[in-house]
Scaffold this motif. Structure first.
Motif, mmCIF file in Angstrom:
data_model
loop_
_atom_site.group_PDB
_atom_site.id
_atom_site.type_symbol
_atom_site.label_atom_id
_atom_site.label_comp_id
_atom_site.label_asym_id
_atom_site.label_seq_id
_atom_site.Cartn_x
_atom_site.Cartn_y
_atom_site.Cartn_z
ATOM 1 N N ASP A 63 0.756 -1.148 0.064
ATOM 2 C CA ASP A 63 0.147 -0.048 -0.291
ATOM 3 C C ASP A 63 0.882 1.198 -0.178
ATOM 4 O O ASP A 63 0.507 2.135 -0.454
ATOM 5 C CB ASP A 63 -0.907 -0.018 1.099
ATOM 6 C CG ASP A 63 -1.930 -1.076 1.278
ATOM 7 O OD1 ASP A 63 -1.967 -1.640 0.136
ATOM 8 O OD2 ASP A 63 -2.866 -1.036 2.147
ATOM 9 N N ILE A 93 7.898 5.473 -3.557
ATOM 10 C CA ILE A 93 7.252 5.706 -2.204
ATOM 11 C C ILE A 93 6.176 6.577 -2.442
ATOM 12 O O ILE A 93 6.062 7.337 -3.199
ATOM 13 C CB ILE A 93 8.175 6.181 -1.349
ATOM 14 C CG1 ILE A 93 9.637 5.525 -1.136
ATOM 15 C CG2 ILE A 93 7.735 6.279 0.136
ATOM 16 C CD1 ILE A 93 9.466 4.079 -0.433
ATOM 17 N N ARG A 94 4.958 6.024 -1.564
ATOM 18 C CA ARG A 94 3.757 7.171 -1.668
ATOM 19 C C ARG A 94 3.938 8.116 -1.037
ATOM 20 O O ARG A 94 4.722 8.161 0.051
ATOM 21 C CB ARG A 94 2.739 6.259 -0.700
ATOM 22 C CG ARG A 94 1.405 6.812 -0.684
ATOM 23 C CD ARG A 94 0.450 5.925 0.258
ATOM 24 N NE ARG A 94 -0.585 6.811 0.540
ATOM 25 C CZ ARG A 94 -1.868 6.566 -0.072
ATOM 26 N NH1 ARG A 94 -1.960 5.642 -0.603
ATOM 27 N NH2 ARG A 94 -2.887 7.279 0.767
ATOM 28 N N ARG A 95 3.622 9.331 -1.670
ATOM 29 C CA ARG A 95 4.125 10.457 -1.358
ATOM 30 C C ARG A 95 3.216 11.118 -0.089
ATOM 31 O O ARG A 95 3.521 11.775 0.742
ATOM 32 C CB ARG A 95 4.038 11.631 -2.345
ATOM 33 C CG ARG A 95 5.162 11.365 -3.422
ATOM 34 C CD ARG A 95 4.768 12.714 -4.422
ATOM 35 N NE ARG A 95 6.195 12.557 -5.205
ATOM 36 C CZ ARG A 95 6.343 13.597 -5.965
ATOM 37 N NH1 ARG A 95 5.202 14.515 -6.281
ATOM 38 N NH2 ARG A 95 7.392 13.745 -7.090
ATOM 39 N N ARG A 119 -3.076 15.138 -3.648
ATOM 40 C CA ARG A 119 -3.006 15.565 -4.944
ATOM 41 C C ARG A 119 -4.461 15.713 -5.502
ATOM 42 O O ARG A 119 -4.959 16.566 -6.076
ATOM 43 C CB ARG A 119 -2.688 14.175 -5.559
ATOM 44 C CG ARG A 119 -1.638 14.687 -6.923
ATOM 45 C CD ARG A 119 -1.410 13.198 -7.233
ATOM 46 N NE ARG A 119 -0.162 12.851 -6.787
ATOM 47 C CZ ARG A 119 0.432 11.721 -6.923
ATOM 48 N NH1 ARG A 119 -0.277 10.701 -7.713
ATOM 49 N NH2 ARG A 119 1.328 11.069 -6.056
ATOM 50 N N ARG A 120 -5.505 14.893 -4.988
ATOM 51 C CA ARG A 120 -6.763 15.167 -5.423
ATOM 52 C C ARG A 120 -7.624 15.269 -4.193
ATOM 53 O O ARG A 120 -7.928 14.232 -3.385
ATOM 54 C CB ARG A 120 -7.313 13.918 -6.168
ATOM 55 C CG ARG A 120 -6.677 13.612 -7.487
ATOM 56 C CD ARG A 120 -6.883 12.353 -7.963
ATOM 57 N NE ARG A 120 -6.044 12.005 -9.137
ATOM 58 C CZ ARG A 120 -4.882 11.405 -8.798
ATOM 59 N NH1 ARG A 120 -4.338 11.303 -7.718
ATOM 60 N NH2 ARG A 120 -3.938 11.468 -10.175
ATOM 61 N N PRO A 176 -5.846 -4.448 -5.287
ATOM 62 C CA PRO A 176 -5.638 -3.437 -6.090
ATOM 63 C C PRO A 176 -4.876 -2.612 -5.495
ATOM 64 O O PRO A 176 -4.674 -2.263 -4.237
ATOM 65 C CB PRO A 176 -7.427 -3.071 -6.058
ATOM 66 C CG PRO A 176 -7.946 -3.794 -5.091
ATOM 67 C CD PRO A 176 -7.179 -4.950 -4.706
ATOM 68 N N ARG A 177 -3.897 -1.951 -6.380
ATOM 69 C CA ARG A 177 -2.986 -0.902 -5.979
ATOM 70 C C ARG A 177 -3.402 0.339 -5.664
ATOM 71 O O ARG A 177 -4.208 0.810 -6.447
ATOM 72 C CB ARG A 177 -1.813 -0.913 -6.987
ATOM 73 C CG ARG A 177 -1.192 -2.241 -7.106
ATOM 74 C CD ARG A 177 -0.736 -2.260 -8.502
ATOM 75 N NE ARG A 177 0.000 -3.644 -8.904
ATOM 76 C CZ ARG A 177 1.170 -4.032 -8.064
ATOM 77 N NH1 ARG A 177 1.794 -3.013 -7.730
ATOM 78 N NH2 ARG A 177 1.573 -5.337 -8.326
ATOM 79 N N PRO A 178 -3.213 1.046 -4.368
ATOM 80 C CA PRO A 178 -3.544 2.457 -4.306
ATOM 81 C C PRO A 178 -3.120 3.475 -5.082
ATOM 82 O O PRO A 178 -3.729 4.471 -5.106
ATOM 83 C CB PRO A 178 -3.376 2.507 -2.804
ATOM 84 C CG PRO A 178 -2.389 1.405 -2.507
ATOM 85 C CD PRO A 178 -2.344 0.549 -3.441
ATOM 86 N N LEU A 179 -2.041 3.214 -5.637
ATOM 87 C CA LEU A 179 -1.160 4.251 -6.202
ATOM 88 C C LEU A 179 -1.802 4.443 -7.548
ATOM 89 O O LEU A 179 -1.451 5.448 -8.304
ATOM 90 C CB LEU A 179 0.331 4.137 -6.299
ATOM 91 C CG LEU A 179 1.229 4.009 -4.945
ATOM 92 C CD1 LEU A 179 2.365 3.726 -4.998
ATOM 93 C CD2 LEU A 179 0.905 5.598 -4.387
ATOM 94 N N ASP A 217 2.606 14.901 -12.077
ATOM 95 C CA ASP A 217 3.124 14.711 -10.803
ATOM 96 C C ASP A 217 3.229 13.195 -10.363
ATOM 97 O O ASP A 217 3.410 12.683 -9.467
ATOM 98 C CB ASP A 217 2.513 15.267 -9.725
ATOM 99 C CG ASP A 217 1.064 14.842 -9.728
ATOM 100 O OD1 ASP A 217 0.240 15.086 -8.649
ATOM 101 O OD2 ASP A 217 0.434 14.192 -10.847
ATOM 102 N N PRO A 261 4.890 9.654 -9.936
ATOM 103 C CA PRO A 261 6.296 9.640 -9.213
ATOM 104 C C PRO A 261 7.155 9.087 -9.975
ATOM 105 O O PRO A 261 6.829 8.115 -10.979
ATOM 106 C CB PRO A 261 5.665 8.763 -8.110
ATOM 107 C CG PRO A 261 4.431 8.098 -8.598
ATOM 108 C CD PRO A 261 3.941 9.113 -9.199
ATOM 109 N N ARG A 280 14.376 10.634 -7.900
ATOM 110 C CA ARG A 280 14.137 11.944 -7.712
ATOM 111 C C ARG A 280 15.036 12.624 -7.319
ATOM 112 O O ARG A 280 15.836 12.474 -6.533
ATOM 113 C CB ARG A 280 12.399 11.810 -6.851
ATOM 114 C CG ARG A 280 11.420 11.905 -7.451
ATOM 115 C CD ARG A 280 10.150 12.067 -6.517
ATOM 116 N NE ARG A 280 9.489 10.723 -6.236
ATOM 117 C CZ ARG A 280 9.437 10.115 -5.266
ATOM 118 N NH1 ARG A 280 10.245 10.230 -4.192
ATOM 119 N NH2 ARG A 280 8.871 8.989 -5.382
ATOM 120 N N ARG A 307 14.694 15.485 -1.347
ATOM 121 C CA ARG A 307 13.803 16.617 -0.784
ATOM 122 C C ARG A 307 14.799 17.312 0.481
ATOM 123 O O ARG A 307 15.583 16.589 1.050
ATOM 124 C CB ARG A 307 12.404 15.895 -0.082
ATOM 125 C CG ARG A 307 11.683 15.414 -1.285
ATOM 126 C CD ARG A 307 10.399 14.981 -0.797
ATOM 127 N NE ARG A 307 9.652 14.527 -1.530
ATOM 128 C CZ ARG A 307 9.867 13.220 -1.577
ATOM 129 N NH1 ARG A 307 10.356 12.626 -0.727
ATOM 130 N NH2 ARG A 307 8.881 12.476 -2.286
#
Lengths: 85, 269
Positions: free
Chosen positions: A30, A42-44, A83-84, B193-196, B254, B256, B260, B263
């Motif tokens: 996830d 990585i999920r932001r 994002r949304r 299901p992938r959340p991304l 945006d 990913p 990157r 940060r």
């Protein structure tokens, strides 16, 4: 567990250490997606610390990284606005 | 002393020696599997890693039993010192010394892994290479010191363990993948299901299509084979049916990407 924590966390990957083993994606699908070559995306969006399932899988991913390249970082405010909305 | 009246400590020593060697054979082989990025289809890569870690703990426990029974037993004149100091034993000095060397190296590997959060990753990797030397020393120790290792089943077991680890070492040295090697994660968790990926933005990945065999099967007979690719760095893409959209979608500026830009606030080491 059971304690409601305030705040949020994100996973951080150290791109120098990462060798693309892909364990983090298996352990925390996830939170970590994976790119064409096996490196993590990585999920932001920060995840609330109260989300026990995500926090636990994040800890598993950090512990399971063969290169110690993954870290949990606590964020007080969202680093990136959603994002949304 | 127990040993004066019963031979069971000595028997335990002999038995746990074999069990320890077998366990360390498994540990070394599993470590090779992890390092060579095996898994991701039938068994998860993380599972092999966890197995490697867990079995190494069991192996260290059996090693402790083996050592403790040897030192407690008065049948052979070793001593507590000879457990860690090579050459301190009066009984089969060379063989026991090799065992002590193996134990010292294993303790180094073990402690550095337990303190993995505190040890620099480069140092941890360097120390982890010691495990090959430790295994070699342990194998020679088993042959030179073992009562049962010179003939029969014991000798066969030793040979089998040696061949297994030798094959693992050759595979590790020759078949080592360059850095990352393709996608993983066919673990049951990853099937969710992938959340991304939002609906329509990106097709669900079907890593089964990435297998070479299925790609060849999808190719019509008589067609020229696909141009050779470089397996470690540029894995071939799945057929276009699984990936209709090009990677940088215009609708997701945006999206990913990796690597990157760093940060601010990223943890520095």
């Amino acid at each position: 567990m059971g304690v409601i924590r305030h705040g949020e966390f994100v996973l951080r990957v150290d791109p120098v250490q990462c060798d693309g083993f892909g364990h983090c994606h298996e352990l925390a699908p996830d939170l970590v997606d994976i790119d064409e070559w096996g490196y993590p995306i990585i999920r932001r969006e920060p995840t609330p610390l109260a989300d026990h399932q995500s926090l636990r899988s994040a800890r598993y991913a950090v512990r399971g990284c063969p290169r110690q390249a993954l870290h949990i970082e606590r964020v007080e405010a969202p680093a990136v606005p959603p994002r949304r909305a | 002393m127990i040993a004066l009246t019963t031979p069971y400590l000595w028997y335990t020593t002999r038995a746990t020696g074999f069990v320890t060697l077998a366990l360390f054979t498994v540990v070394v082989t599993l470590g090779t599997l992890v390092a060579n990025r095996v898994g991701g289809t039938v068994v998860g890569r993380f599972e092999l890693n966890e197995l490697h870690r867990s079995v190494s703990m069991v192996a260290m426990a059996f090693l402790g039993l083996h050592v403790a029974t040897t030192a407690l037993d008065s049948f052979v004149p070793t001593g507590w010192l000879s457990v860690v100091v090579p050459g301190a034993s009066h009984y089969r000095t060379l063989g026991v010394a090799l065992g002590a060397v193996a134990i010292d190296l294993m303790i180094a590997v073990w402690v550095s892994s337990l303190l993995k959060q505190r040890v620099r990753p480069g140092s941890w990797r360097f120390i982890h290479w010691f495990s090959w030397a430790a295994y070699a020393a342990a194998l020679v120790h088993a042959y030179a010191t073992g009562t049962d290792a010179r003939h029969g089943v014991g000798l066969y077991a030793l040979g089998l363990a040696g061949v297994a680890v030798l094959a693992a070492a050759a595979w590790r040295a020759l078949g080592r993948p360059a850095r990352a090697s393709g996608r993983t994660a066919l673990s049951p968790l990853a099937r969710a299901p992938r959340p991304l990926a939002t609906v329509g933005s990106r097709p669900p990945k079907d890593p089964r299509a990435r297998r070479l065999g299925e790609r060849d099967a999808a190719r019509p007979a008589g067609a020229r084979p696909p141009e050779p690719t470089h397996p470690p760095t540029t894995p071939s893409r799945p057929p276009a049916t699984h990936r209709p959209a090009a990677r940088p979608e215009p609708g997701r500026p945006d999206a990913p990407s990796f690597p990157r830009a760093p940060r601010p606030g990223r943890r520095s080491r």
